[in-house]
Design a protein around this motif. Structure first.
Motif, PDB file in Angstrom:
ATOM      1  N   GLN A  99      -2.202  19.082 -25.125  1.00 16.52           N
ATOM      2  CA  GLN A  99      -2.920  18.387 -26.235  1.00 16.52           C
ATOM      3  C   GLN A  99      -3.260  16.742 -25.883  1.00 16.52           C
ATOM      4  OE1 GLN A  99      -0.521  19.149 -29.869  1.00 16.52           O
ATOM      5  NE2 GLN A  99      -0.694  21.134 -29.628  1.00 16.52           N
ATOM      6  N   ASP A 100      -3.896  16.290 -26.880  1.00 17.27           N
ATOM      7  CA  ASP A 100      -4.220  14.768 -26.696  1.00 17.27           C
ATOM      8  C   ASP A 100      -3.222  14.022 -27.308  1.00 17.27           C
ATOM      9  OD1 ASP A 100      -7.166  12.695 -27.522  1.00 17.27           O
ATOM     10  OD2 ASP A 100      -5.406  12.481 -26.630  1.00 17.27           O
ATOM     11  N   ALA A 101      -2.623  13.303 -26.401  1.00 17.46           N
ATOM     12  CA  ALA A 101      -1.221  12.480 -26.885  1.00 17.46           C
ATOM     13  C   ALA A 101      -1.548  11.481 -27.867  1.00 17.46           C
ATOM     14  CB  ALA A 101      -0.598  11.959 -25.608  1.00 17.46           C
ATOM     15  N   SER A 102      -3.016  10.856 -27.813  1.00 19.79           N
ATOM     16  CA  SER A 102      -3.188   9.920 -28.609  1.00 19.79           C
ATOM     17  C   SER A 102      -3.280  10.378 -30.110  1.00 19.79           C
ATOM     18  CB  SER A 102      -4.644   9.289 -28.456  1.00 19.79           C
ATOM     19  OG  SER A 102      -5.798  10.349 -28.264  1.00 19.79           O
ATOM     20  N   GLU A 103      -3.722  11.630 -30.244  1.00 23.24           N
ATOM     21  CA  GLU A 103      -3.687  12.170 -31.663  1.00 23.24           C
ATOM     22  C   GLU A 103      -2.496  12.179 -32.382  1.00 23.24           C
ATOM     23  OE1 GLU A 103      -5.518  15.864 -31.493  1.00 23.24           O
ATOM     24  OE2 GLU A 103      -7.461  14.891 -30.728  1.00 23.24           O
ATOM     25  N   LYS A 104      -1.297  12.382 -31.352  1.00 20.72           N
ATOM     26  CA  LYS A 104      -0.012  12.540 -32.191  1.00 20.72           C
ATOM     27  C   LYS A 104       0.943  11.125 -32.275  1.00 20.72           C
ATOM     28  CE  LYS A 104       1.644  15.266 -29.071  1.00 20.72           C
ATOM     29  NZ  LYS A 104       0.387  15.408 -28.100  1.00 20.72           N
ATOM     30  N   ARG A 105       0.412  10.037 -31.683  1.00 24.66           N
ATOM     31  CA  ARG A 105       0.849   8.701 -31.443  1.00 24.66           C
ATOM     32  C   ARG A 105       0.382   7.909 -32.936  1.00 24.66           C
ATOM     33  NH1 ARG A 105      -1.117   6.940 -26.121  1.00 24.66           N
ATOM     34  NH2 ARG A 105      -0.375   8.684 -24.896  1.00 24.66           N
ATOM     35  N   ASP A 106       1.429   7.859 -33.695  1.00 20.41           N
ATOM     36  CA  ASP A 106       1.124   6.931 -34.786  1.00 20.41           C
ATOM     37  C   ASP A 106       2.232   6.152 -35.271  1.00 20.41           C
ATOM     38  OD1 ASP A 106      -0.097   5.595 -37.021  1.00 20.41           O
ATOM     39  OD2 ASP A 106       0.382   7.323 -38.387  1.00 20.41           O
ATOM     40  N   ASN A 107       2.816   5.570 -34.131  1.00 19.41           N
ATOM     41  CA  ASN A 107       4.405   4.831 -34.158  1.00 19.41           C
ATOM     42  C   ASN A 107       3.942   3.480 -34.397  1.00 19.41           C
ATOM     43  OD1 ASN A 107       4.902   7.364 -33.132  1.00 19.41           O
ATOM     44  ND2 ASN A 107       4.887   6.943 -31.094  1.00 19.41           N
ATOM     45  N   LYS A 108       5.301   2.949 -35.094  1.00 15.59           N
ATOM     46  CA  LYS A 108       5.465   1.649 -35.280  1.00 15.59           C
ATOM     47  C   LYS A 108       5.829   0.630 -34.132  1.00 15.59           C
ATOM     48  CE  LYS A 108       6.315   2.326 -40.106  1.00 15.59           C
ATOM     49  NZ  LYS A 108       7.378   2.538 -41.282  1.00 15.59           N
ATOM     50  N   TRP A 109       6.191   1.547 -33.094  1.00 14.96           N
ATOM     51  CA  TRP A 109       6.474   0.683 -31.791  1.00 14.96           C
ATOM     52  C   TRP A 109       5.679   0.949 -30.804  1.00 14.96           C
ATOM     53  CZ3 TRP A 109       8.262   5.277 -33.949  1.00 14.96           C
ATOM     54  CH2 TRP A 109       8.505   6.402 -33.097  1.00 14.96           C
ATOM     55  N   LYS A 110       5.725   0.115 -29.731  1.00 14.95           N
ATOM     56  CA  LYS A 110       4.900   0.247 -28.543  1.00 14.95           C
ATOM     57  C   LYS A 110       5.719   1.435 -27.514  1.00 14.95           C
ATOM     58  CE  LYS A 110       3.357  -4.466 -28.918  1.00 14.95           C
ATOM     59  NZ  LYS A 110       3.211  -5.610 -27.990  1.00 14.95           N
ATOM     60  N   ASN A 111       5.180   2.009 -26.715  1.00 12.77           N
ATOM     61  CA  ASN A 111       5.583   3.092 -25.661  1.00 12.77           C
ATOM     62  C   ASN A 111       6.119   2.050 -24.726  1.00 12.77           C
ATOM     63  OD1 ASN A 111       4.624   5.279 -27.086  1.00 12.77           O
ATOM     64  ND2 ASN A 111       2.597   5.149 -26.007  1.00 12.77           N
ATOM     65  N   VAL A 112       7.565   2.575 -24.315  1.00 14.07           N
ATOM     66  CA  VAL A 112       8.275   1.748 -23.258  1.00 14.07           C
ATOM     67  C   VAL A 112       8.146   2.489 -21.987  1.00 14.07           C
ATOM     68  CG1 VAL A 112       9.404   0.584 -24.916  1.00 14.07           C
ATOM     69  CG2 VAL A 112      10.243   2.737 -24.132  1.00 14.07           C
ATOM     70  N   ASN A 113       8.434   1.871 -20.743  1.00 17.32           N
ATOM     71  CA  ASN A 113       8.586   2.492 -19.430  1.00 17.32           C
ATOM     72  C   ASN A 113       9.778   3.191 -19.445  1.00 17.32           C
ATOM     73  OD1 ASN A 113       8.100   3.152 -17.023  1.00 17.32           O
ATOM     74  ND2 ASN A 113       8.205   1.155 -16.008  1.00 17.32           N
ATOM     75  N   VAL A 114       9.885   4.371 -19.995  1.00 17.86           N
ATOM     76  CA  VAL A 114      11.254   5.043 -19.828  1.00 17.86           C
ATOM     77  C   VAL A 114      10.869   6.414 -19.495  1.00 17.86           C
ATOM     78  CG1 VAL A 114      12.760   3.706 -21.467  1.00 17.86           C
ATOM     79  CG2 VAL A 114      11.346   5.617 -22.469  1.00 17.86           C
ATOM     80  N   PHE A 115       9.798   6.503 -18.795  1.00 15.27           N
ATOM     81  CA  PHE A 115       9.204   7.963 -18.206  1.00 15.27           C
ATOM     82  C   PHE A 115      10.491   8.566 -17.272  1.00 15.27           C
ATOM     83  CE2 PHE A 115       6.757  10.741 -15.431  1.00 15.27           C
ATOM     84  CZ  PHE A 115       5.923  11.335 -16.476  1.00 15.27           C
ATOM     85  N   PRO A 116      10.766   9.837 -17.581  1.00 19.25           N
ATOM     86  CA  PRO A 116      11.810  10.328 -16.963  1.00 19.25           C
ATOM     87  C   PRO A 116      11.543  10.908 -15.645  1.00 19.25           C
ATOM     88  CG  PRO A 116      10.943  11.872 -18.468  1.00 19.25           C
ATOM     89  CD  PRO A 116      10.246  10.715 -18.684  1.00 19.25           C
ATOM     90  N   ARG A 117      12.529  10.718 -14.712  1.00 20.15           N
ATOM     91  CA  ARG A 117      12.175  11.127 -13.142  1.00 20.15           C
ATOM     92  C   ARG A 117      12.903  12.255 -12.814  1.00 20.15           C
ATOM     93  NH1 ARG A 117      10.787   5.949 -15.220  1.00 20.15           N
ATOM     94  NH2 ARG A 117      11.280   4.419 -13.791  1.00 20.15           N
ATOM     95  N   THR A 118      12.614  12.699 -11.554  1.00 26.01           N
ATOM     96  CA  THR A 118      13.155  13.881 -11.301  1.00 26.01           C
ATOM     97  C   THR A 118      14.790  13.988 -11.365  1.00 26.01           C
ATOM     98  OG1 THR A 118      11.531  14.215  -9.629  1.00 26.01           O
ATOM     99  CG2 THR A 118      13.523  15.455  -9.473  1.00 26.01           C
ATOM    100  N   LYS A 119      15.464  13.068 -11.062  1.00 24.94           N
ATOM    101  CA  LYS A 119      16.964  13.134 -11.175  1.00 24.94           C
ATOM    102  C   LYS A 119      17.577  13.222 -12.563  1.00 24.94           C
ATOM    103  CE  LYS A 119      17.280   7.976 -10.551  1.00 24.94           C
ATOM    104  NZ  LYS A 119      17.805   6.832  -9.947  1.00 24.94           N
ATOM    105  N   ASP A 120      16.547  12.780 -13.712  1.00 22.18           N
ATOM    106  CA  ASP A 120      17.030  12.864 -14.980  1.00 22.18           C
ATOM    107  C   ASP A 120      16.736  14.333 -15.550  1.00 22.18           C
ATOM    108  OD1 ASP A 120      17.070  10.177 -15.332  1.00 22.18           O
ATOM    109  OD2 ASP A 120      14.822  10.096 -15.184  1.00 22.18           O
ATOM    110  N   PHE A 121      15.713  14.977 -15.013  1.00 23.01           N
ATOM    111  CA  PHE A 121      15.429  16.327 -15.248  1.00 23.01           C
ATOM    112  C   PHE A 121      16.946  17.159 -14.763  1.00 23.01           C
ATOM    113  CE2 PHE A 121      11.205  14.917 -16.049  1.00 23.01           C
ATOM    114  CZ  PHE A 121      10.796  15.591 -17.268  1.00 23.01           C
ATOM    115  N   ASN A 122      16.856  17.011 -13.316  1.00 21.07           N
ATOM    116  CA  ASN A 122      17.939  17.615 -12.655  1.00 21.07           C
ATOM    117  C   ASN A 122      19.461  17.428 -13.155  1.00 21.07           C
ATOM    118  OD1 ASN A 122      16.073  18.378 -10.759  1.00 21.07           O
ATOM    119  ND2 ASN A 122      16.770  16.799  -9.189  1.00 21.07           N
ATOM    120  N   ILE A 123      19.664  16.256 -13.803  1.00 19.17           N
ATOM    121  CA  ILE A 123      20.881  16.193 -14.860  1.00 19.17           C
ATOM    122  C   ILE A 123      20.949  17.056 -15.965  1.00 19.17           C
ATOM    123  CG2 ILE A 123      22.312  14.623 -16.270  1.00 19.17           C
ATOM    124  CD1 ILE A 123      21.294  12.272 -14.366  1.00 19.17           C
ATOM    125  N   ILE A 124      19.958  17.440 -16.445  1.00 21.30           N
ATOM    126  CA  ILE A 124      19.959  18.296 -17.675  1.00 21.30           C
ATOM    127  C   ILE A 124      20.155  19.666 -17.080  1.00 21.30           C
ATOM    128  CG2 ILE A 124      18.761  19.066 -19.733  1.00 21.30           C
ATOM    129  CD1 ILE A 124      19.269  16.199 -19.632  1.00 21.30           C
TER     130      ILE A 124
END
Length: 983
Positions: free
Chosen positions: A482-507
């Protein structure tokens, strides 16, 4: 007097110890009187001589003479006595009496020791060192500046500078360090008194505005005493100065209603004090800074009474109240002091958490939530949350102080959740970054509490949401295209916390290590890997211009850690999850997927030996009919790849042992399974590769495989394999060292083999274990399971003497336990198995012995030994033992046991409440007894059973067996009546 004079003249050249030995107290008193007109320096030197020789008696005599005299302008001691000094420095400063105060240090040191109170060894050692000439001059100079000849507020600029220089000299002379610290403290208080104008003395118009903060040399003073005092001693020193500040820097009589008025008044420099303390980065400095901060905050919130001054004052106002940086400074001090928990001597004024940094953060949140508008100044920011989470992470890594009431991972998660909520409410100074998310994920991973994987899942979803990747409110599979822009109606700015491989691996790792892995967790893990695969595609249809592919390429430009591409660990963990969920087909499908990607050129996910072994283990644990064949197929694939040149996946000992484990589940259905396992063992024994040689675990798996087969061959092979283990170990194969577990598996195989002499064989193996253990082989210590297994073999044998032998084994367990061997403690299983042996023996005393053992169990349990808790199976076997004994009162005994169970379940242990089986056994007792009116007794028992069931006891619902037993009893009564009529 002549004798005393002689002592004076020779005091400088003779050992003062000889004076103590050769002259009486009277002589020493005369000595002190004879030098009353001498210069003061002689007093000090004589005092030092006494002190250096530990002549406490001389010190006690000479010291009062020093303290009660003053020097004239020429340095001679006058006969005029000054007021007796008080041992409390604060009270002396308040009274303006400083003249004799420098010497009180010595008096306090020795008086406390004389009274039996504990005194610092370092201070005692400091006090008995001789005073140098320079030190004596500095002492006189200090006494002059502290004398009552200069009232508060009257010191000139040069005198103020002189006081400040004396503070510096006391700190930096290096002689008499504790004396210097105390003199510096008094001089600092003198400057405070000078600036305040003596308000604590009732004088409010003598403020000396020429006194500046730098004159106090407070930072150097803190550095100095930080090296001398620790714990509560350090805190008391600092707080005494803070208290003096608070007494002197008080509001005047005019009403203060605003901060504008407050700026014109004296203000305690709380923040300067806190900042200075926090630079030390020691635990006691952090504890003191926290106390000062709490005093500051408490005074600001006080409306009518100040708890420290204990006087009624106007509301305390301050132009520079504590702010977030102030709190963060204290949190940082705790963190860098490596203090993961509060020191034992320190009790915080508020308590939310055992970790100091976390506790302060909770206090900030508490105060802010009470009054958000007025307490906005201390709303936590990124630094507050980050330092608290970092401190908790260090506590977890170091393993210092475990908190049973609250898990560290959960606390970190709570802090992160609060931080995110602040950010979503519009507070940009609470914007989380990638590092803080990683800290929380690592804390959740290290914290093994059940359910924390779901918290880690929420952390990952917030990372995806805040980075604008996926809407956390919608399931991933519905949003990936889906288009992510259609879902974004936030009062905050997106921050650079994009998960890395090791984050997925921890879960994924947390899911694999969960107590229970079900289909739901497997589905979530599968979707997680699918999401990772989609996020790394170069083209993403449906997204806006800032596509994820571009963002990922940008992240990769800064390093590989920004990549979320699944790696070998990702897929291996997914296979492990499938194995734990009982889905070996999913595990094998994942293996094939990895092989396909590898063949296409993605060598980062090339299956390794761990991948294959995990798939084999998945089939081994599945217990399906084809598990053995499936596991063998994986082994053949490994062997084929190895023959083609890929030595990294050549089967090893773990691989072959896993195949043998897969054969165990199919051994009951396949007659060839144990032979296949034997063939694997033979190939391993013949291999020249040490990594393929069988070990104790491999041979134990072989015994298990034969155990599933059963029969005489299984019992013989179990004994033979144990012999093989000993032989190979003696030949130098250290990996084949026999242990108790291998013996216990062999015992279980023999006990369940069904052969006539199984009990004798099991007893022989157990005796072999005991003999080897007694010879010093501690790895072969018999365990509770060892004895219980042999008793089980005796119970299965049906031998009339099996009950006697089983009880002898039970007594042996008690004897070994009394000798200190803890792994042979009798438990419920051991006692119940022994009772079962009596039941099956058919011995006439079976009921009595079983009842005796039951009484012992109840007594042990009532004493607190919960491992000996009798259960329903125990009681049922006792009832069966009475039936098999054939005694005339067997039914009455069975009925008594049933009544006892009902009573005990209501008063002592609810778990021993009778079940349907118990009532059926009682009906059996009626049928096999010689009791008259059997059908009537059976009806009474049946009615009681129905009554209990109708009252809510679901455990005693009549079953088919119950009704059949009742009808059989009616038939027996009718048959007996017909037979009596025939005769």
């Amino acid at each position: 007097m002549i004798q005393a004079g002689l002592i004076v003249r020779r005091a400088r050249v003779i050992n003062i110890g000889s004076i103590r030995r050769n002259y009486s107290t009277t002589s020493l008193l005369r000595l002190s009187e004879s030098i009353s007109s001498s210069r003061r320096i002689k007093w000090v030197k004589l005092f030092s001589t006494f002190s250096s020789s530990n002549c406490t008696l001389g010190v006690k005599i000479i010291l009062p003479r020093i303290l009660t005299r003053k020097c004239d302008e020429k340095g001679n001691i006058t006969t005029k006595k000054s007021p007796s000094p008080s041992p409390d420095p604060i009270s002396l400063v308040s009274k303006g009496s400083f003249s004799a105060q420098p010497h009180v240090i010595f008096q306090n040191t020795f008086s406390s020791t004389a009274n039996g109170e504990s005194a610092s060894n370092s201070e005692n050692s400091d006090a008995i060192h001789p005073i140098s000439k320079n030190q004596a001059k500095l002492l006189e100079r200090t006494e002059t500046l502290l004398s009552d000849d200069f009232p508060a507020g009257t010191l000139t600029v040069s005198q103020l500078i002189d006081v400040s220089n004396c503070i510096f000299l006391w700190i930096n002379t290096g002689e008499h360090r504790y004396l210097g610290a105390k003199q510096a403290e008094l001089l600092i208080k003198r400057l405070i008194l000078e600036r305040g104008g003596g308000k604590s003395l009732g004088e409010i118009d003598n403020e000396n505005t020429m006194v500046e903060w730098d004159m106090l040399k407070f930072e150097k003073f803190v550095i100095y005493i930080n090296s001398l005092y620790h714990g509560q001693d350090f805190t008391e020193k600092i707080l005494s100065i803070v208290s003096f500040f608070e007494k002197e820097y008080i509001s005047s009589t005019k009403t203060t209603t605003s901060l504008l008025d407050c700026r014109n008044l004296l203000e305690v420099p709380y923040k300067s004090i806190i900042s200075t303390l926090c630079k030390r980065r020691t635990g006691h400095a952090a504890a003191t800074a926290e106390q000062v901060l709490h005093r500051f905050e408490t005074r600001l919130s006080s409306s009518s009474r100040n708890k420290y001054d204990n006087v009624n004052i106007a509301p305390y106002l301050h132009s520079n109240p504590p702010t977030v940086p102030t709190y963060n400074n204290v949190i940082s001090c705790w963190f860098y002091s490596n203090s993961d928990n509060y020191p034992r001597h320190y009790e915080p004024n508020y308590f939310h958490d055992t970790n100091p940094a976390s506790n302060i953060l909770y206090q900030m949140l508490h105060l802010y939530n009470l009054d958000p508008e007025n307490m906005e100044r201390i709303r936590p920011d990124y630094g507050s949350f980050n330092m608290a989470i970092a401190s908790l992470s260090e506590l977890q890594k170091n393993g210092n102080g475990f908190r049973s009431h609250q898990a560290i991972g959960k606390t970190c998660f709570d802090h992160l959740s609060t931080m995110i909520q602040f950010y979503k409410d519009g507070y940009e100074d609470c914007a989380p970054d990638y590092k803080i998310f990683l800290k929380v994920l690592n804390a959740l991973e290290l914290d093994r509490r059940r359910g924390n994987w779901s918290l880690a899942r929420k952390v990952l979803e917030e990372m995806l949401h805040l980075s604008g990747t996926v809407d956390s409110n919608v399931y991933w599979t519905e949003t990936m295209h889906q288009d992510a822009s259609e879902k974004r109606d936030n009062k905050w700015k997106n921050v650079n916390v994009f998960p890395r491989t090791k984050d997925f691996n921890i879960i994924l790792a947390m899911i694999a290590n969960a107590d229970v892995v079900d289909q739901e967790k497997l589905d979530y893990a599968t979707n997680l890997v699918v999401l990772m695969e989609h996020l790394v595609k170069k083209e993403r249809s449906g997204y806006d211009n800032e596509s994820f592919s571009n963002r990922i390429v940008q992240f990769e430009g800064h390093g590989n850690s920004y990549n979320c591409k699944p790696d070998i660990f990702t897929y291996n963990t997914l296979i492990s999850i499938a194995a734990n969920a009982g889905r070996p087909e999913v595990a094998e499908e994942t293996l094939k997927k990895m092989a396909k990607k590898s063949a296409a050129g993605d060598f980062s996910v090339k299956p390794d030996k761990t991948t294959f072994n995990t798939v084999i283990s998945a089939w081994a644990r599945s217990k399906t009919h084809s598990s053995g064949d499936k596991a063998a197929g994986v082994i053949h694939l490994m062997q084929k790849m190895a023959d083609e040149g890929d030595e990294s996946v050549r089967p090893d000992r773990i691989s072959l042992t896993s195949v043998m484990n897969s054969l165990i589940s199919s051994a009951k259905r396949s007659r060839n399974a144990p032979l296949q396992a034997e063939d694997i063992i033979q190939r391993m024994e013949q291999s020249k590769d040490s990594h393929l040689q069988p070990d104790t675990v491999t041979y134990t798996s072989l015994i298990k495989c034969w155990g599933q087969k059963g029969g005489l061959k299984a019992a013989e092979r179990a004994e033979k394999i144990i012999d093989t283990l000993h032989k190979r170990y003696d030949d130098g194969y250290i990996e084949c060292k026999p242990d108790s577990y291998a013996y216990n598996v062999a015992l279980d195989t023999i006990a369940k083999s069904g052969v006539g002499d199984a009990a004798e064989r099991a007893e022989a193996v157990l005796n072999r274990m005991k003999n080897l253990f007694n010879s010093g082989k501690t790895d072969l210590a018999p365990t509770t399971e060892s004895f219980a297994t042999v008793m089980n073999a005796l119970a299965r044998s049906g031998n009339p003497e099996s009950g006697v032998k089983a009880e002898e084994l039970l007594q042996t367990m008690h004897n070994l336990q009394n000798e200190g061997i803890s792994n042979v403690e009798p438990n419920t299983i051991a006692y119940t198995t022994c009772i079962m042996a009596w039941r099956n023996s058919g011995h006439k005393d079976a009921g009595k012995r079983a009842s005796f053992l039951l009484q012992k169990m109840e007594a042990y349990y009532d004493e607190g030994l919960h491992d000996l808790r009798p259960n329903v199976i125990t009681y049922t076997n006792v009832m069966e033992a009475w039936i098999s004994s054939g005694q005339h009162d067997s039914f009455e005994r069975v009925k008594a046991i049933l009544d006892h169970m009902i009573h005990r379940s209501k008063t002592v242990d609810s778990e021993c409440a009778p079940t349907t089986i118990c009532f059926n056994v009682a009906l059996k007792a009626i049928r096999l007894s010689s009791e008259p009116m059997k059908d009537q007794k059976a009806q009474i028992l049946f009615d009681r059973m129905k009554e209990m069931h109708e009252s809510g006891d679901v455990k005693v619902k009549p079953s088919i067996q119950t009704y059949n037993a009742k009808e059989v009893l009616k038939g027996d009564v009718l048959l007996s009546l017909l037979q009596s009529m025939h005769y």
